[in-house]
Write a protein that holds these residues in place. Structure first.
Motif, PDB file in Angstrom:
ATOM      1  N   PHE A  38     -29.072  36.792  28.790  1.00 35.19           N
ATOM      2  CA  PHE A  38     -27.787  36.523  28.146  1.00 35.19           C
ATOM      3  C   PHE A  38     -27.243  37.779  27.474  1.00 35.19           C
ATOM      4  CE2 PHE A  38     -25.116  34.309  24.832  1.00 35.19           C
ATOM      5  CZ  PHE A  38     -24.205  33.796  25.740  1.00 35.19           C
ATOM      6  N   ALA A  39     -28.120  38.573  26.879  1.00 35.63           N
ATOM      7  CA  ALA A  39     -27.679  39.833  26.269  1.00 35.63           C
ATOM      8  C   ALA A  39     -27.123  40.772  27.335  1.00 35.63           C
ATOM      9  CB  ALA A  39     -28.840  40.494  25.539  1.00 35.63           C
ATOM     10  N   ASP A  40     -27.798  40.853  28.486  1.00 40.50           N
ATOM     11  CA  ASP A  40     -27.311  41.689  29.587  1.00 40.50           C
ATOM     12  C   ASP A  40     -25.956  41.201  30.084  1.00 40.50           C
ATOM     13  OD1 ASP A  40     -29.512  43.305  29.464  1.00 40.50           O
ATOM     14  OD2 ASP A  40     -30.555  42.378  31.151  1.00 40.50           O
ATOM     15  N   TYR A  41     -25.780  39.878  30.119  1.00 39.39           N
ATOM     16  CA  TYR A  41     -24.509  39.322  30.594  1.00 39.39           C
ATOM     17  C   TYR A  41     -23.362  39.724  29.670  1.00 39.39           C
ATOM     18  CZ  TYR A  41     -20.886  35.894  31.703  1.00 39.39           C
ATOM     19  OH  TYR A  41     -19.691  35.299  32.028  1.00 39.39           O
ATOM     20  N   ILE A  42     -23.576  39.601  28.365  1.00 35.20           N
ATOM     21  CA  ILE A  42     -22.519  39.945  27.414  1.00 35.20           C
ATOM     22  C   ILE A  42     -22.280  41.451  27.369  1.00 35.20           C
ATOM     23  CG2 ILE A  42     -21.887  39.932  24.969  1.00 35.20           C
ATOM     24  CD1 ILE A  42     -23.263  37.259  24.709  1.00 35.20           C
ATOM     25  N   ASN A  43     -23.374  42.214  27.354  1.00 35.58           N
ATOM     26  CA  ASN A  43     -23.274  43.660  27.223  1.00 35.58           C
ATOM     27  C   ASN A  43     -22.680  44.304  28.471  1.00 35.58           C
ATOM     28  OD1 ASN A  43     -23.670  46.389  26.627  1.00 35.58           O
ATOM     29  ND2 ASN A  43     -25.822  46.333  27.191  1.00 35.58           N
ATOM     30  N   GLU A  44     -23.213  43.952  29.649  1.00 34.53           N
ATOM     31  CA  GLU A  44     -22.855  44.643  30.877  1.00 34.53           C
ATOM     32  C   GLU A  44     -21.794  43.908  31.695  1.00 34.53           C
ATOM     33  OE1 GLU A  44     -26.531  45.245  32.905  1.00 34.53           O
ATOM     34  OE2 GLU A  44     -27.444  46.316  31.226  1.00 34.53           O
ATOM     35  N   THR A  45     -22.039  42.620  31.994  1.00 30.07           N
ATOM     36  CA  THR A  45     -21.106  41.898  32.852  1.00 30.07           C
ATOM     37  C   THR A  45     -19.748  41.719  32.191  1.00 30.07           C
ATOM     38  OG1 THR A  45     -22.997  40.700  33.800  1.00 30.07           O
ATOM     39  CG2 THR A  45     -20.793  39.832  34.259  1.00 30.07           C
ATOM     40  N   LEU A  46     -19.751  41.317  30.915  1.00 29.27           N
ATOM     41  CA  LEU A  46     -18.489  41.150  30.194  1.00 29.27           C
ATOM     42  C   LEU A  46     -17.973  42.465  29.619  1.00 29.27           C
ATOM     43  CD1 LEU A  46     -19.021  37.777  28.268  1.00 29.27           C
ATOM     44  CD2 LEU A  46     -17.989  38.161  30.508  1.00 29.27           C
ATOM     45  N   GLY A  47     -18.792  43.521  29.678  1.00 31.37           N
ATOM     46  CA  GLY A  47     -18.360  44.823  29.180  1.00 31.37           C
ATOM     47  C   GLY A  47     -18.187  44.876  27.683  1.00 31.37           C
ATOM     48  N   PHE A  48     -18.961  44.061  26.956  1.00 32.33           N
ATOM     49  CA  PHE A  48     -18.811  44.007  25.502  1.00 32.33           C
ATOM     50  C   PHE A  48     -19.312  45.275  24.832  1.00 32.33           C
ATOM     51  CE2 PHE A  48     -19.309  41.869  21.292  1.00 32.33           C
ATOM     52  CZ  PHE A  48     -18.034  41.324  21.240  1.00 32.33           C
ATOM     53  N   GLY A  49     -20.247  45.956  25.493  1.00 30.29           N
ATOM     54  CA  GLY A  49     -20.796  47.183  24.929  1.00 30.29           C
ATOM     55  C   GLY A  49     -22.038  46.920  24.108  1.00 30.29           C
ATOM     56  N   LEU A  50     -22.979  47.873  24.137  1.00 28.69           N
ATOM     57  CA  LEU A  50     -24.262  47.674  23.473  1.00 28.69           C
ATOM     58  C   LEU A  50     -24.110  47.540  21.964  1.00 28.69           C
ATOM     59  CD1 LEU A  50     -27.307  47.472  23.707  1.00 28.69           C
ATOM     60  CD2 LEU A  50     -27.435  49.974  23.680  1.00 28.69           C
TER      61      LEU A  50
ATOM     62  N   THR B  87     -22.437  44.233  21.073  1.00 28.61           N
ATOM     63  CA  THR B  87     -23.359  43.124  21.324  1.00 28.61           C
ATOM     64  C   THR B  87     -24.412  43.045  20.222  1.00 28.61           C
ATOM     65  OG1 THR B  87     -23.054  43.430  23.713  1.00 28.61           O
ATOM     66  CG2 THR B  87     -24.914  42.085  23.015  1.00 28.61           C
ATOM     67  N   MET B  88     -24.912  44.211  19.796  1.00 32.64           N
ATOM     68  CA  MET B  88     -25.908  44.237  18.728  1.00 32.64           C
ATOM     69  C   MET B  88     -25.335  43.694  17.423  1.00 32.64           C
ATOM     70  SD  MET B  88     -27.811  47.414  16.860  1.00 32.64           S
ATOM     71  CE  MET B  88     -26.352  47.612  15.828  1.00 32.64           C
ATOM     72  N   LEU B  89     -24.118  44.122  17.080  1.00 29.68           N
ATOM     73  CA  LEU B  89     -23.491  43.647  15.844  1.00 29.68           C
ATOM     74  C   LEU B  89     -23.213  42.145  15.914  1.00 29.68           C
ATOM     75  CD1 LEU B  89     -20.964  46.570  15.204  1.00 29.68           C
ATOM     76  CD2 LEU B  89     -23.143  46.147  14.039  1.00 29.68           C
ATOM     77  N   LEU B  90     -22.778  41.669  17.084  1.00 29.77           N
ATOM     78  CA  LEU B  90     -22.501  40.244  17.249  1.00 29.77           C
ATOM     79  C   LEU B  90     -23.762  39.412  17.022  1.00 29.77           C
ATOM     80  CD1 LEU B  90     -20.789  37.804  18.199  1.00 29.77           C
ATOM     81  CD2 LEU B  90     -21.431  38.411  20.552  1.00 29.77           C
ATOM     82  N   PHE B  91     -24.868  39.816  17.679  1.00 30.23           N
ATOM     83  CA  PHE B  91     -26.078  39.011  17.574  1.00 30.23           C
ATOM     84  C   PHE B  91     -26.780  39.197  16.222  1.00 30.23           C
ATOM     85  CE2 PHE B  91     -25.576  38.331  22.088  1.00 30.23           C
ATOM     86  CZ  PHE B  91     -26.041  37.039  22.235  1.00 30.23           C
ATOM     87  N   THR B  92     -26.525  40.301  15.568  1.00 26.28           N
ATOM     88  CA  THR B  92     -27.036  40.443  14.209  1.00 26.28           C
ATOM     89  C   THR B  92     -26.370  39.429  13.292  1.00 26.28           C
ATOM     90  OG1 THR B  92     -27.507  42.806  14.496  1.00 26.28           O
ATOM     91  CG2 THR B  92     -27.277  41.999  12.244  1.00 26.28           C
ATOM     92  N   ALA B  93     -25.056  39.282  13.441  1.00 30.33           N
ATOM     93  CA  ALA B  93     -24.323  38.299  12.637  1.00 30.33           C
ATOM     94  C   ALA B  93     -24.780  36.882  12.969  1.00 30.33           C
ATOM     95  CB  ALA B  93     -22.820  38.439  12.879  1.00 30.33           C
ATOM     96  N   ILE B  94     -24.967  36.596  14.268  1.00 30.52           N
ATOM     97  CA  ILE B  94     -25.431  35.263  14.671  1.00 30.52           C
ATOM     98  C   ILE B  94     -26.836  35.010  14.140  1.00 30.52           C
ATOM     99  CG2 ILE B  94     -26.006  33.793  16.639  1.00 30.52           C
ATOM    100  CD1 ILE B  94     -23.824  35.219  18.222  1.00 30.52           C
ATOM    101  N   PHE B  95     -27.683  36.039  14.186  1.00 27.59           N
ATOM    102  CA  PHE B  95     -29.049  35.906  13.695  1.00 27.59           C
ATOM    103  C   PHE B  95     -29.059  35.549  12.206  1.00 27.59           C
ATOM    104  CE2 PHE B  95     -32.748  38.379  11.854  1.00 27.59           C
ATOM    105  CZ  PHE B  95     -33.666  37.355  12.049  1.00 27.59           C
ATOM    106  N   ILE B  96     -28.232  36.221  11.429  1.00 29.21           N
ATOM    107  CA  ILE B  96     -28.160  35.935   9.995  1.00 29.21           C
ATOM    108  C   ILE B  96     -27.721  34.489   9.774  1.00 29.21           C
ATOM    109  CG2 ILE B  96     -26.931  36.490   7.855  1.00 29.21           C
ATOM    110  CD1 ILE B  96     -26.804  39.400   8.862  1.00 29.21           C
TER     111      ILE B  96
END
Length: 432
Positions: free
Chosen positions: A42-54, A57-66
């Protein structure tokens, strides 16, 4: 594989809560591997396929993790949904932290592996000093739960670094790479069954589930026909792989929520108490762990010495360093700059004529060529390359290329950025 603790230690008293983590049954390991696999794909899909950028993607999932960790910490007992959702998200976050260090900061994987190993040892040491136990059967206070999730986060980062370093050393395909962590987990389970320390056995296996799940995900998602050194797999793609495993996780969580078979109190009521391991057997099993480590090092050394590609000529591999390229000659540099000026001019003309799709395709081609030429252009004059690369990125941002979280800018804004790039290409000289 489970850990042992006195029965009385599991009762909630005073400020204590019921145990906040599940009993370690076969369901625990199945869903843990499922979570790790979906986290990777799923991280690869958001980062690479959707072109969200590494970084994004890291900032997004850090916020979700919190957010999900806050939900999990507010519960008073183990509840499958928030617990396993937190595991899924922390698997992504831990992976992304290692990837950021490798891809963005250029930290070698062996360094990441060493750093996270030391960090994990420090976390375990601090946890032991504070709580006098590393057993997951005693996660019944806020303090212990905090140590637990910090440990889980570090184990995912360490598992990512160790797994990627293994692939870098061996150049194994995803299907091949599954067997090493799987074999080690089976061996650890056998040693635990013999009488190895249950806490040590648990955390070693826990770390290894990350490379196992990630390799399974890569094997399923990678294309059937890929250009070396890109991995070859079953061709399901990251989205389909993620959906399959998300479905399996959901079904398993629903089952556990209904059956409560992994709730510690339920498990205790239906199973005989675990027998404390024999100290003599623990020492013998510890020798077995050392033998496993030596055997693993031997296998990796042997695989590393086999003929295989040691670098990626395309520079696109996630686990293999790019092959060094000789600096362009003056003639090659001039030809490259001429090419980029022509592409920039073409994109400007397309913007002016209203050909939005054509302009986007031209800039995409320019981006691809720029990335391919970068290893040979940078040594000519790093300062000039950096300046041009900065403006190239500004152009890409107006087209939302490699910036998936924004919308393309109007044609006039795109043209303005292209004009600045065209000026820079004409005035900045590649001279040593």
């Amino acid at each position: 594989m489970t850990t042992t603790t006195p029965t009385g230690a599991r009762r909630a008293t005073g400020r204590e809560m019921l145990n906040k983590v599940p009993e370690v049954t076969i369901w625990f390991w199945i869903i843990k591997i499922l979570c790790t696999t979906v986290g990777e794909s799923f991280a690869d899909y958001i980062n690479e396929t959707l072109g969200f950028g590494l970084l994004n993607t890291m900032l997004l999932f850090t916020a979700i993790f919190i957010a999900v960790l806050t939900w999990q910490m507010k519960t008073r007992r183990y509840v499958p949904t928030p617990y396993w959702l937190t595991v899924v998200v922390v698997s992504v976050a831990g992976t992304l932290y290692t990837d950021m260090g490798t891809d963005q900061l250029g930290i070698p994987l062996w360094v990441s592996t060493a750093v996270f190993s030391v960090l994990l040892a420090l976390v375990f040491g601090a946890w032991w000093v504070r709580e006098r136990s590393l057993s997951i059967h005693g996660i019944n206070t806020r303090s212990r739960e905090s140590w637990y999730w910090l440990t889980v986060l570090v184990t995912f980062a360490l598992g990512t670094a160790t797994g990627d370093w293994t692939l870098e050393l061996t150049s194994w395909a995803p299907a091949q790479s599954v067997f090493l962590p799987l074999g080690l987990i089976v061996a650890i389970a056998a040693l635990w069954k013999f009488g190895a320390n249950p806490v040590l056995s648990f955390w070693l296996a826990y770390i290894l589930t990350r490379p196992l799940g990630a390799n399974i995900g890569d094997w399923l998602a990678s294309p059937k026909h890929a250009t070396p050194p890109e991995p070859v797999g079953l061709g399901l793609g990251t989205l389909v792989t993620s959906l399959i495993f998300l479905g399996a996780i959901t079904a398993t969580v629903v089952y556990l929520s209904i059956s409560r078979s992994d709730v510690v109190e339920t498990y205790d009521a239906t199973h005989e108490p675990a027998v404390t391991t024999n100290p003599r057997k623990e020492r013998i099993a510890l020798g077995g762990f050392v033998a496993l480590a030596i055997a693993t090092a031997g296998i990796m050394t042997w695989a590393h010495n086999q003929p295989h590609a040691t670098c990626d000529p395309t520079g696109a591999s996630e686990t293999m360093p790019a092959c060094p390229k000789a600096a362009f000659t003056p003639a090659q540099t001039k030809a490259a700059i001429t090419k980029y000026r022509a592409l920039t001019t073409k994109a400007i003309a397309q913007d002016r004529s209203g050909d939005t799709a054509g302009s986007h395709a031209t800039v995409q081609t320019m981006r691809d060529d720029w990335d391919a030429d970068a290893p040979a252009l940078t040594p000519v004059n790093k300062k000039t390359w950096t300046a041009l690369d900065t403006q190239m990125d500004a152009v890409l941002k107006t087209y939302a290329i490699d910036h998936g979280s924004i919308k393309p800018a109007p044609a006039a804004v795109q043209e303005k950025a292209l004009q600045v790039l065209l000026h820079d290409l004409a005035t900045k000289q590649f001279r040593a």
